[in-house]
Design a protein around this motif. Sequence first.
Motif, PDB file in Angstrom:
ATOM      1  N   GLY A 110       0.810  -1.211   0.000  1.00 43.50           N
ATOM      2  CA  GLY A 110       0.000   0.000   0.000  1.00 43.50           C
ATOM      3  C   GLY A 110       0.844   1.261   0.000  1.00 43.50           C
ATOM      4  O   GLY A 110       0.565   2.214  -0.739  1.00 43.50           O
ATOM      5  N   LEU A 111       1.873   1.277   0.812  1.00 47.07           N
ATOM      6  CA  LEU A 111       2.757   2.444   0.843  1.00 47.07           C
ATOM      7  C   LEU A 111       3.538   2.579  -0.458  1.00 47.07           C
ATOM      8  O   LEU A 111       3.713   3.680  -0.982  1.00 47.07           O
ATOM      9  CB  LEU A 111       3.711   2.358   2.027  1.00 47.07           C
ATOM     10  CG  LEU A 111       3.084   2.606   3.393  1.00 47.07           C
ATOM     11  CD1 LEU A 111       4.057   2.235   4.501  1.00 47.07           C
ATOM     12  CD2 LEU A 111       2.653   4.051   3.534  1.00 47.07           C
ATOM     13  N   TYR A 112       4.005   1.458  -0.990  1.00 49.10           N
ATOM     14  CA  TYR A 112       4.773   1.501  -2.233  1.00 49.10           C
ATOM     15  C   TYR A 112       3.922   2.022  -3.392  1.00 49.10           C
ATOM     16  O   TYR A 112       4.437   2.704  -4.284  1.00 49.10           O
ATOM     17  CB  TYR A 112       5.320   0.107  -2.547  1.00 49.10           C
ATOM     18  CG  TYR A 112       6.186   0.063  -3.774  1.00 49.10           C
ATOM     19  CD1 TYR A 112       7.431   0.678  -3.786  1.00 49.10           C
ATOM     20  CD2 TYR A 112       5.763  -0.575  -4.924  1.00 49.10           C
ATOM     21  CE1 TYR A 112       8.231   0.651  -4.913  1.00 49.10           C
ATOM     22  CE2 TYR A 112       6.550  -0.614  -6.056  1.00 49.10           C
ATOM     23  CZ  TYR A 112       7.781   0.001  -6.053  1.00 49.10           C
ATOM     24  OH  TYR A 112       8.557  -0.024  -7.172  1.00 49.10           O
ATOM     25  N   ALA A 113       2.643   1.723  -3.386  1.00 46.29           N
ATOM     26  CA  ALA A 113       1.758   2.189  -4.453  1.00 46.29           C
ATOM     27  C   ALA A 113       1.644   3.714  -4.457  1.00 46.29           C
ATOM     28  O   ALA A 113       1.441   4.323  -5.501  1.00 46.29           O
ATOM     29  CB  ALA A 113       0.376   1.571  -4.301  1.00 46.29           C
ATOM     30  N   TRP A 114       1.798   4.346  -3.297  1.00 42.87           N
ATOM     31  CA  TRP A 114       1.644   5.795  -3.196  1.00 42.87           C
ATOM     32  C   TRP A 114       2.961   6.565  -3.315  1.00 42.87           C
ATOM     33  O   TRP A 114       3.000   7.776  -3.122  1.00 42.87           O
ATOM     34  CB  TRP A 114       0.934   6.152  -1.892  1.00 42.87           C
ATOM     35  CG  TRP A 114      -0.494   5.728  -1.895  1.00 42.87           C
ATOM     36  CD1 TRP A 114      -1.042   4.688  -1.213  1.00 42.87           C
ATOM     37  CD2 TRP A 114      -1.574   6.316  -2.633  1.00 42.87           C
ATOM     38  NE1 TRP A 114      -2.382   4.589  -1.486  1.00 42.87           N
ATOM     39  CE2 TRP A 114      -2.740   5.576  -2.351  1.00 42.87           C
ATOM     40  CE3 TRP A 114      -1.664   7.386  -3.514  1.00 42.87           C
ATOM     41  CZ2 TRP A 114      -3.972   5.869  -2.916  1.00 42.87           C
ATOM     42  CZ3 TRP A 114      -2.892   7.686  -4.077  1.00 42.87           C
ATOM     43  CH2 TRP A 114      -4.031   6.935  -3.774  1.00 42.87           C
ATOM     44  N   VAL A 115       4.055   5.892  -3.657  1.00 46.28           N
ATOM     45  CA  VAL A 115       5.354   6.568  -3.807  1.00 46.28           C
ATOM     46  C   VAL A 115       5.313   7.707  -4.840  1.00 46.28           C
ATOM     47  O   VAL A 115       5.860   8.778  -4.588  1.00 46.28           O
ATOM     48  CB  VAL A 115       6.468   5.549  -4.109  1.00 46.28           C
ATOM     49  CG1 VAL A 115       7.729   6.214  -4.630  1.00 46.28           C
ATOM     50  CG2 VAL A 115       6.787   4.758  -2.853  1.00 46.28           C
ATOM     51  N   PRO A 116       4.679   7.543  -6.010  1.00 43.52           N
ATOM     52  CA  PRO A 116       4.630   8.680  -6.945  1.00 43.52           C
ATOM     53  C   PRO A 116       3.958   9.919  -6.350  1.00 43.52           C
ATOM     54  O   PRO A 116       4.383  11.048  -6.619  1.00 43.52           O
ATOM     55  CB  PRO A 116       3.823   8.141  -8.129  1.00 43.52           C
ATOM     56  CG  PRO A 116       4.027   6.675  -8.083  1.00 43.52           C
ATOM     57  CD  PRO A 116       4.113   6.326  -6.620  1.00 43.52           C
ATOM     58  N   ALA A 147       7.426  11.958   4.600  1.00 40.82           N
ATOM     59  CA  ALA A 147       6.962  10.895   5.503  1.00 40.82           C
ATOM     60  C   ALA A 147       6.477   9.697   4.696  1.00 40.82           C
ATOM     61  O   ALA A 147       6.744   8.542   5.066  1.00 40.82           O
ATOM     62  CB  ALA A 147       5.862  11.427   6.405  1.00 40.82           C
ATOM     63  N   LEU A 148       5.760   9.944   3.616  1.00 43.96           N
ATOM     64  CA  LEU A 148       5.268   8.849   2.768  1.00 43.96           C
ATOM     65  C   LEU A 148       6.416   8.072   2.150  1.00 43.96           C
ATOM     66  O   LEU A 148       6.433   6.837   2.153  1.00 43.96           O
ATOM     67  CB  LEU A 148       4.341   9.403   1.694  1.00 43.96           C
ATOM     68  CG  LEU A 148       3.677   8.414   0.750  1.00 43.96           C
ATOM     69  CD1 LEU A 148       2.865   7.395   1.531  1.00 43.96           C
ATOM     70  CD2 LEU A 148       2.798   9.136  -0.231  1.00 43.96           C
ATOM     71  N   LEU A 149       7.409   8.770   1.622  1.00 45.60           N
ATOM     72  CA  LEU A 149       8.560   8.105   1.026  1.00 45.60           C
ATOM     73  C   LEU A 149       9.378   7.340   2.061  1.00 45.60           C
ATOM     74  O   LEU A 149       9.823   6.216   1.823  1.00 45.60           O
ATOM     75  CB  LEU A 149       9.425   9.119   0.285  1.00 45.60           C
ATOM     76  CG  LEU A 149       8.798   9.749  -0.949  1.00 45.60           C
ATOM     77  CD1 LEU A 149       9.702  10.840  -1.512  1.00 45.60           C
ATOM     78  CD2 LEU A 149       8.495   8.717  -1.996  1.00 45.60           C
ATOM     79  N   THR A 150       9.565   7.943   3.236  1.00 43.53           N
ATOM     80  CA  THR A 150      10.323   7.285   4.299  1.00 43.53           C
ATOM     81  C   THR A 150       9.602   6.035   4.804  1.00 43.53           C
ATOM     82  O   THR A 150      10.201   4.978   4.995  1.00 43.53           O
ATOM     83  CB  THR A 150      10.585   8.258   5.447  1.00 43.53           C
ATOM     84  OG1 THR A 150      11.286   9.393   4.949  1.00 43.53           O
ATOM     85  CG2 THR A 150      11.390   7.606   6.551  1.00 43.53           C
TER      86      THR A 150
END
Length: 156
Positions: A110-116, A147-150
Amino acid sequence: MKRKSSGRIVVHARNAAMALVALVLLVAGFWSSWGTAQHILLSKGREHGTLAVSRCDERVCTGDYTPRAPSPERAQVTIDKSVAVKKGSTLAVVLKPGTGEAVRTGPAGGLYAWVPLGGALLLAALVIGGGLRLTRIAWGAAIAGGALLTASFLAL
């Protein structure tokens, strides 16, 4: 001394252009993320299972798929190659409807999907702070993107 009306028009045009650039960055980041994230967030009724990665090339990894519930037989399932997908690993996945393409689920997927979107927030923060001179909003966008990327990096 009063400002000339042409000077005010230029300032407003610059602000409008910067706001448009920031908006385009955020929409593009969201749209790029949504292509993958929709399969994770709206996964009800989709095929869930695990993927045992057996082979990777430059772009995709393939492996044996084990469904959680009865589903059509699939010989091989593919997943996009990333830092987190390695030969020999077993991943929880959901299949894109009508294809043999898998998307990683769970917190890491889920987090990886929001990296862009995280990257777009960081870029938009520069435009918001530098072009629009809205420093508090820029700091908020930068902190959210960072924070999202980290979190994505740590989860993978």
